[in-house]
Design a protein around this motif. Structure first.
Motif, mmCIF file in Angstrom:
data_model
loop_
_atom_site.group_PDB
_atom_site.id
_atom_site.type_symbol
_atom_site.label_atom_id
_atom_site.label_comp_id
_atom_site.label_asym_id
_atom_site.label_seq_id
_atom_site.Cartn_x
_atom_site.Cartn_y
_atom_site.Cartn_z
ATOM 1 N N VAL A 1 1.067 -1.171 -0.069
ATOM 2 C CA VAL A 1 0.086 0.000 -0.025
ATOM 3 C C VAL A 1 0.980 1.580 0.031
ATOM 4 C CG1 VAL A 1 -1.648 1.209 1.204
ATOM 5 C CG2 VAL A 1 -1.756 -1.187 1.146
ATOM 6 N N LEU A 2 1.824 1.281 0.715
ATOM 7 C CA LEU A 2 2.740 2.269 0.865
ATOM 8 C C LEU A 2 3.544 2.740 -0.474
ATOM 9 C CD1 LEU A 2 4.271 4.483 2.542
ATOM 10 C CD2 LEU A 2 6.015 2.959 3.079
ATOM 11 N N LEU A 3 3.882 1.652 -1.231
ATOM 12 C CA LEU A 3 4.507 1.846 -2.580
ATOM 13 C C LEU A 3 3.409 2.268 -3.429
ATOM 14 C CD1 LEU A 3 6.910 -1.069 -2.983
ATOM 15 C CD2 LEU A 3 7.611 1.197 -2.884
ATOM 16 N N PHE A 4 2.232 1.824 -3.282
ATOM 17 C CA PHE A 4 1.204 2.143 -4.310
ATOM 18 C C PHE A 4 0.912 3.480 -4.134
ATOM 19 C CE2 PHE A 4 -3.115 2.324 -5.779
ATOM 20 C CZ PHE A 4 -3.051 2.002 -7.117
ATOM 21 N N VAL A 5 1.011 4.119 -2.920
ATOM 22 C CA VAL A 5 0.543 5.527 -2.395
ATOM 23 C C VAL A 5 1.564 6.500 -3.186
ATOM 24 C CG1 VAL A 5 0.589 7.069 -0.631
ATOM 25 C CG2 VAL A 5 -0.795 5.149 -0.401
ATOM 26 N N GLN A 6 2.713 6.039 -2.744
ATOM 27 C CA GLN A 6 3.941 6.918 -3.343
ATOM 28 C C GLN A 6 3.995 6.926 -4.999
ATOM 29 O OE1 GLN A 6 7.242 4.825 -1.939
ATOM 30 N NE2 GLN A 6 7.538 6.065 0.033
#
Length: 109
Positions: free
Chosen positions: A59-64
């Protein structure tokens, strides 16, 4: 389904510099239309296997990733156009040959 796409897109666009002033005038219709049209094109042009990294992404990579994409968006393209002034209403004038008569009066006479 459009709302499920609109919320994360708008959240990512909030991080774009200068978005504070533009956000209030952002047209939801224009944003959703752009996402829908782009999605259709990507479904045709990009093979299903090329989407796998997104399914495996945290999720963190997708948000970035979304924030990075949002930094390249020209928000002025998606501003809503201000509504013009309403035209004053005028009463219809009926022709003297055919005056308006209530249906109730026609039925009771």
């Amino acid at each position: 389904m459009a709302f499920n796409l609109l919320s994360p897109v708008k959240a990512a666009l909030k991080d774009v510099p200068g978005a504070g002033k533009i956000e209030s005038g952002l047209s939801n219709y224009s944003v959703v239309e752009e996402v829908q049209l782009t999605c259709r094109g990507m479904e045709i042009a990009i093979a299903a296997d090329d989407w796998k990294p997104f399914a495996l992404m945290s999720v963190l990579l997708f948000v970035q990733f979304l924030r990075d994409c949002a930094s390249h968006v020209d928000l002025k393209r998606f501003l809503s156009s201000p509504r013009g002034a309403k035209k004053p209403t005028t009463k219809k004038k009926y022709d003297s040959k055919h005056p308006h008569v209530a249906t109730f009066r026609l039925l009771t006479t």
